[in-house]
Design an enzyme around this catalytic site. Sequence first.
Site, PDB file in Angstrom:
ATOM      1  N   SER A 136      45.010  41.493  49.821  1.00  0.00           N
ATOM      2  CA  SER A 136      44.514  42.719  49.193  1.00  0.00           C
ATOM      3  C   SER A 136      44.175  43.714  50.296  1.00  0.00           C
ATOM      4  CB  SER A 136      43.271  42.373  48.358  1.00  0.00           C
ATOM      5  OG  SER A 136      42.689  43.547  47.849  1.00  0.00           O
ATOM      6  N   LYS A 162      48.852  43.538  47.649  1.00  0.00           N
ATOM      7  CA  LYS A 162      48.130  44.345  46.653  1.00  0.00           C
ATOM      8  C   LYS A 162      47.459  45.472  47.408  1.00  0.00           C
ATOM      9  CE  LYS A 162      43.608  43.537  44.480  1.00  0.00           C
ATOM     10  NZ  LYS A 162      42.802  42.579  43.690  1.00  0.00           N
ATOM     11  N   LYS A 164      44.679  48.763  47.055  1.00  0.00           N
ATOM     12  CA  LYS A 164      43.655  49.431  46.257  1.00  0.00           C
ATOM     13  C   LYS A 164      44.097  50.869  46.040  1.00  0.00           C
ATOM     14  CE  LYS A 164      40.566  46.141  46.062  1.00  0.00           C
ATOM     15  NZ  LYS A 164      40.061  45.623  44.771  1.00  0.00           N
ATOM     16  N   ASP A 189      45.437  47.814  42.501  1.00  0.00           N
ATOM     17  CA  ASP A 189      44.134  47.552  41.873  1.00  0.00           C
ATOM     18  C   ASP A 189      43.298  48.823  41.906  1.00  0.00           C
ATOM     19  OD1 ASP A 189      41.699  46.609  40.974  1.00  0.00           O
ATOM     20  OD2 ASP A 189      41.461  45.081  42.524  1.00  0.00           O
ATOM     21  N   GLU A 214      45.987  46.570  38.134  1.00  0.00           N
ATOM     22  CA  GLU A 214      44.738  45.856  37.869  1.00  0.00           C
ATOM     23  C   GLU A 214      43.617  46.838  37.518  1.00  0.00           C
ATOM     24  OE1 GLU A 214      44.036  43.067  41.055  1.00  0.00           O
ATOM     25  OE2 GLU A 214      41.913  42.891  40.594  1.00  0.00           O
ATOM     26  N   ASP A 239      40.392  42.635  35.458  1.00  0.00           N
ATOM     27  CA  ASP A 239      39.499  41.968  36.414  1.00  0.00           C
ATOM     28  C   ASP A 239      38.066  42.139  35.886  1.00  0.00           C
ATOM     29  OD1 ASP A 239      37.722  41.451  38.528  1.00  0.00           O
ATOM     30  OD2 ASP A 239      38.936  42.344  40.081  1.00  0.00           O
ATOM     31  N   LYS A 263      37.780  35.211  38.482  1.00  0.00           N
ATOM     32  CA  LYS A 263      36.924  35.086  39.658  1.00  0.00           C
ATOM     33  C   LYS A 263      35.733  34.240  39.254  1.00  0.00           C
ATOM     34  CE  LYS A 263      38.013  39.572  41.710  1.00  0.00           C
ATOM     35  NZ  LYS A 263      37.515  40.929  42.046  1.00  0.00           N
ATOM     36  N   GLY A 291      39.726  37.415  44.408  1.00  0.00           N
ATOM     37  CA  GLY A 291      38.802  37.129  45.509  1.00  0.00           C
ATOM     38  C   GLY A 291      37.743  38.201  45.623  1.00  0.00           C
TER      39      GLY A 291
HETATM   40  O1  OSB Z   1      38.679  44.024  42.680  1.00  0.00           O
HETATM   41  O2  OSB Z   1      39.738  42.351  43.395  1.00  0.00           O
HETATM   42  C1  OSB Z   1      38.829  43.172  43.538  1.00  0.00           C
HETATM   43  C2  OSB Z   1      37.080  42.618  46.911  1.00  0.00           C
HETATM   44  C3  OSB Z   1      35.786  42.957  46.585  1.00  0.00           C
HETATM   45  C4  OSB Z   1      35.508  43.403  45.312  1.00  0.00           C
HETATM   46  C5  OSB Z   1      36.533  43.489  44.360  1.00  0.00           C
HETATM   47  C6  OSB Z   1      37.826  43.113  44.665  1.00  0.00           C
HETATM   48  C7  OSB Z   1      38.107  42.721  45.983  1.00  0.00           C
HETATM   49  C8  OSB Z   1      39.440  42.385  46.469  1.00  0.00           C
HETATM   50  C9  OSB Z   1      39.492  41.474  47.667  1.00  0.00           C
HETATM   51  O3  OSB Z   1      40.463  42.871  46.041  1.00  0.00           O
HETATM   52  C10 OSB Z   1      40.308  40.265  47.498  1.00  0.00           C
HETATM   53  C11 OSB Z   1      40.019  39.282  48.600  1.00  0.00           C
HETATM   54  O4  OSB Z   1      38.929  38.661  48.592  1.00  0.00           O
HETATM   55  O5  OSB Z   1      40.868  39.121  49.466  1.00  0.00           O
HETATM   56 MG    MG Z   2      40.189  43.712  41.230  1.00  0.00          MG
END
Ligand code: OSB
Ligand code: MG
Length: 370
Positions: A136, A162, A164, A189, A214, A239, A263, A291
């Site tokens: 991510s 992925k 953001k 995401d 996402e 999520d 999660k 994660g």
């Molecule tokens: O939305 O998936 C999410 C990290 C912190 C808070 C929200 C998210 C995330 C990630 C990180 O996308 C994923 C990772 O731990 O590698």
């Molecule tokens: Mg997410």
Amino acid sequence: MEIRRADLYILPMRLLEPFTTSFGTVYMKHVLLARIEEKSGEEGWGESVAGEGPWYSYETVEQDYLVARRYLAPLLVGEEIGSAGDFVRLSSRIRGYPMAKAMFEEALLDLEARLRGVSIARLLGGVKERVKVGVSIGIKTSVEELLKTVGKRLEEGYERIKIKIKPGWDVAPLKSIRKNFGDILLQADANAAYTLGHLHHLKQLDSLNLLMLEQPLDYRDLYGHSILSRKLSTPICLDESIRWLGDASIAAMLGSGEIINVKPGRVGGPLEGKKILDSAPGLGLGAWIGGMLETGIGRSFLVALAAHPSVGFHSDISASNRYWEEDIVEPPWELEASSTLRVPKGRGLGVEVLREYIEEKAVEKWSMTA
Ligand code: OSB
Ligand code: MG
């Protein structure tokens, strides 16, 4: 399991690279960890994924530290607990705080698995030897910087990327990834950064062949997601909206998305995560494991859940060196061939927790004995 002691630690952990999402930038985390000890001397470890501030969720690490000391640890210490599942029932009269509850449930699962001589994956219905993982990537200050990071992660061996996104950082960066890296496995995401008013804009994503989009909308807005889902050809993944199995059922009935990420912290513990994964195929939902920038302890539970047969996409579980200079488990989590992590076969977490390091670096410690 007669629990004779609980320890809590707040451990500052600096990220190797800052991580930016639509709700802000994380440079470092104060991680709340729990250790419990049974009368035989056997131990179990868990981690809260609560953030520094109430951005992803209302829950923060300071709140969890308080709730853990005042309400959760006293349910365990000096008590006979049959299994981690019993804690789910015991703690159900405490409202909310899924991440704090997940931390103790993890510690109990680790302890239970160690006592039974099995891995946590075994207790959670995990069947795979290796799990498919991706990475991510946060919001960057320029497209060049993003492309450099994507290139580096692909070189390291991650086969699913992925990124953001947020309004103003979405179509252009995704298009440039497609242009530079071709037909890689790619998804985005939004962390709830859009509204239905962005429908026209989001339609542009449909030509990019994304695996999924996402959480585009507010976490409460399952209805809005069901509208958006009908208008976009890109599959929607939920999520933040999925807080327990009930949310997954409603999302499936409404058609709010085709995929969910699970999660353990968000849903109140790995056992609720397993329940959701057990039900996902029957609900017609695809699933993978999300994660929360976990340390090696929380990561163990992500890997164990990703070994569940319902997980059909790459999960957000990267290697320790994607996040930390030094992780708090031995061996650290390492990326293996074909973008996988190996599911440990050893007892409990299957990795060793570096307790001395945690004791030395913790900025807060608390314990309760029977
Ligand atoms: O939305 O998936 C999410 C990290 C912190 C808070 C929200 C998210 C995330 C990630 C990180 O996308 C994923 C990772 O731990 O590698
Ligand atoms: Mg997410």
